[in-house]
Design a protein around this motif. Structure first.
Motif, PDB file in Angstrom:
ATOM      1  N   ARG A  85       0.815  -1.228   0.000  1.00  0.00           N
ATOM      2  CA  ARG A  85       0.000   0.000   0.000  1.00  0.00           C
ATOM      3  C   ARG A  85       0.842   1.268   0.000  1.00  0.00           C
ATOM      4  N   GLY A  86       2.160   1.151   0.270  1.00  0.00           N
ATOM      5  CA  GLY A  86       2.994   2.341   0.379  1.00  0.00           C
ATOM      6  C   GLY A  86       2.593   3.173   1.587  1.00  0.00           C
ATOM      7  N   GLN A  87       2.371   2.490   2.714  1.00  0.00           N
ATOM      8  CA  GLN A  87       1.947   3.177   3.940  1.00  0.00           C
ATOM      9  C   GLN A  87       2.685   2.612   5.149  1.00  0.00           C
ATOM     10  N   VAL A  88       2.708   3.394   6.211  1.00  0.00           N
ATOM     11  CA  VAL A  88       3.281   2.909   7.461  1.00  0.00           C
ATOM     12  C   VAL A  88       2.288   3.181   8.587  1.00  0.00           C
ATOM     13  N   THR A  89       2.166   2.229   9.507  1.00  0.00           N
ATOM     14  CA  THR A  89       1.314   2.435  10.677  1.00  0.00           C
ATOM     15  C   THR A  89       2.224   2.536  11.898  1.00  0.00           C
ATOM     16  N   VAL A  90       2.108   3.648  12.614  1.00  0.00           N
ATOM     17  CA  VAL A  90       3.020   3.899  13.738  1.00  0.00           C
ATOM     18  C   VAL A  90       2.235   4.131  15.020  1.00  0.00           C
ATOM     19  N   ALA A  91       2.879   3.835  16.144  1.00  0.00           N
ATOM     20  CA  ALA A  91       2.304   4.189  17.444  1.00  0.00           C
ATOM     21  C   ALA A  91       2.226   5.709  17.514  1.00  0.00           C
ATOM     22  N   GLY A  92       1.065   6.225  17.966  1.00  0.00           N
ATOM     23  CA  GLY A  92       0.826   7.668  17.917  1.00  0.00           C
ATOM     24  C   GLY A  92       1.811   8.493  18.729  1.00  0.00           C
ATOM     25  N   ALA A  93       2.394   7.895  19.774  1.00  0.00           N
ATOM     26  CA  ALA A  93       3.290   8.666  20.640  1.00  0.00           C
ATOM     27  C   ALA A  93       4.699   8.809  20.062  1.00  0.00           C
ATOM     28  N   LEU A  94       4.997   8.074  19.005  1.00  0.00           N
ATOM     29  CA  LEU A  94       6.356   8.156  18.445  1.00  0.00           C
ATOM     30  C   LEU A  94       6.635   9.546  17.898  1.00  0.00           C
ATOM     31  N   ARG A  95       7.886   9.952  17.996  1.00  0.00           N
ATOM     32  CA  ARG A  95       8.277  11.244  17.440  1.00  0.00           C
ATOM     33  C   ARG A  95       8.528  11.094  15.933  1.00  0.00           C
ATOM     34  N   TYR A  96       8.198  12.132  15.177  1.00  0.00           N
ATOM     35  CA  TYR A  96       8.462  12.073  13.735  1.00  0.00           C
ATOM     36  C   TYR A  96       9.926  11.739  13.456  1.00  0.00           C
ATOM     37  N   GLY A  97      10.828  12.278  14.256  1.00  0.00           N
ATOM     38  CA  GLY A  97      12.257  12.046  14.024  1.00  0.00           C
ATOM     39  C   GLY A  97      12.636  10.578  14.106  1.00  0.00           C
ATOM     40  N   ASP A  98      12.050   9.859  15.078  1.00  0.00           N
ATOM     41  CA  ASP A  98      12.352   8.428  15.223  1.00  0.00           C
ATOM     42  C   ASP A  98      11.732   7.621  14.083  1.00  0.00           C
TER      43      ASP A  98
END
Ligand SMILES: Cc1cc2nc3c(=O)[nH]c(=O)nc-3n(C[C@H](O)[C@H](O)[C@H](O)COP(=O)(O)OP(=O)(O)OC[C@H]3O[C@@H](n4cnc5c(N)ncnc54)[C@H](O)[C@@H]3O)c2cc1C
Length: 424
Positions: A85-98
């Protein structure tokens, strides 16, 4: 995948007691750091008043509560790439930098980033945080799906196929606590950053459209705009020696005069990956000046020159309480509470001195001068706009208020600031 610098044993003592700038001390009765989504669900279900905090980089009381304040930093810091899908699912608390560092190692990028990589994904998206670039939407426009804990403790997943999705992304933390965010990806890319000095105001329009992401800085003290930060794709030619009448900076700069340039991403045209050039500030260093307040207003892109001329009339009031003013562009979108809703925008940002008593009267003047352009303030910064006027600037304001009532009938996620702007 587990991101660096996250996780660890849950401890309520780890929840921030004040915001990053220190101008807001959270009034919460209790602080929480759940370790699992189920624990969070029970917490929300059993609370009468609750809010989530991200990394606390907002400057107003939007995220404050007199009830329970919860950080999601104790939840598993997952980053799951869906290559199909060309997508990533991330934990909401993660920082954009990480998130960005990991994506880059996997050959991916996000289309844009804010000036700092230190902010959480869920917190940034909730306030429609943006970068610059006239063909790029704000960071919330990359959101393809959200998973959130709603007021009754249920887990809700919404995506672009849902009718109310466009109302839920820039949710101001008022619709639920966002646990996971799915973002659109693009292939990783490199950029080069050039800083140019002394732009004539008449050349602003052309400068803003000249590269992938452009920021123009001024302190309202000189007839020219002090600096242009041009972040361009590597195969675009560097600006010519006399580009738009500017000169090249011959050493790295910080947007705030007198602050160390080592806090800033690499300049002087050295190529580097997107996440080390799009933000102005490096992940491991303090962004901006630290002792500051911030405000920002989005006006129609087409009114950029007129809006700047209007602010010029109060330059003598702005300059004494200003550290730096930044001008950026943001493409139009359809998100209901996005300041860029249906409107290509010029974002006029102010980093003020850390003195609310001196800044607030100036804000009143700034808002009055911008009023003819229907300014939409950044939701996470300081503004004094009248609620009725603000409502009139958003065509879907009433729809968002209805969504609030529908998803949170008892006002569990409400705050004083939300009650002020979205009366029940
Ligand atoms: C130095 C500096 C530079 C900045 N540069 C930019 C910039 O370039 N562009 C820009 O647009 N903004 C910028 N900002 C503003 C900043 O990006 C926003 O205020 C953003 O919301 C901060 O994210 P956060 O994670 O710190 O959120 P917080 O301030 O912690 O929270 C913001 C809101 O989101 C809600 N929230 C947080 N987490 C969740 C969750 N999991 N679920 C539901 N709601 C949640 C909170 O309740 C609150 O209402 C800057 C701020 C600073 C301090």
């Amino acid at each position: 995948m587990t991101a660096p610098g996250q996780g660890g044993p849950p401890a309520a003592a780890d929840v921030p007691r004040r915001n990053w700038a220190g101008n807001v001390r959270y009034a919460a009765r209790e602080f929480h750091r759940p370790a699992t989504t189920d624990e969070l669900r029970r917490l929300v279900a059993g609370s009468s008043r609750i809010r989530a905090v991200g990394t606390g980089h907002s400057f107003n009381r939007l995220g404050d509560t007199d009830g329970d304040l919860v950080t999601l930093a104790g939840l598993p810091p997952t980053i799951e790439i869906d290559r199909e899908r060309g997508q990533v699912t991330v934990a909401g608390a993660l920082r954009y930098g990480d998130v960005a560092q990991h994506l880059h190692t996997q050959g991916y990028a996000l289309a844009n980033l804010a000036s700092l990589p230190h902010i959480s994904v869920a917190g940034a998206v909730a306030t429609a945080t943006h970068g610059s670039g006239q063909t790029h939407g704000n960071l919330a426009t990359s959101v393809a799906a959200l998973e959130m804990v709603t007021a009754d403790g249920d887990l809700l997943r919404v995506d672009r196929d849902d009718d109310t999705f466009a109302g839920m992304v820039v949710g101001l933390g008022a619709l639920g606590i966002v646990t996971r965010v799915t973002l659109d990806l693009v292939p990783t890319f490199d950029l080069r950053q050039f800083v140019r000095l002394d732009l004539a105001p008449e050349a602003l329009d052309e400068a803003l459209g000249s590269a992938y992401s452009v920021s123009v800085f001024t302190d309202w003290r000189t007839p020219t705009l002090r600096e242009v930060w041009r972040k361009q794709v590597v195969d675009q030619s560097p600006p010519e020696a006399d580009w738009l009448g500017t000169t090249a900076a011959d050493e790295p700069r910080h947007p705030v005069l007198g602050m160390p340039a080592e806090n800033c991403t690499v300049q002087l045209g050295v190529p580097g990956p997107w996440h080390e050039r799009l933000p102005h500030f490096k992940l491991g260093f303090t962004p901006s000046s630290g002792d500051e307040l911030q405000s920002e207003y989005h006006v129609p892109r087409a009114s950029a020159m007129e809006a700047l001329a209007a602010l010029g009339d109060v330059a003598h009031l702005i300059a004494p309480v200003l550290q730096v003013c930044e001008l950026r562009t943001v493409a139009a979108d359809e998100l209901w509470l996005s300041p860029n809703h249906l409107r290509d925008s010029l974002a006029v940002h102010f980093t003020w001195v850390d003195d609310a008593a001196a800044v607030l009267p100036v804000l009143v003047e700034v808002e009055a001068r911008l009023a003819p352009f229907g300014p939409r303030p950044h939701w996470g910064k300081v503004f004094v706009t009248d609620p009725a006027e603000l409502a009139a600037r958003y065509p879907r304001y009433a729809d968002f208020t209805a969504l609030l009532t529908d998803l949170d009938p008892k006002g569990k996620f409400r705050t004083d600031l939300l009650d002020h702007y979205f009366p029940r």
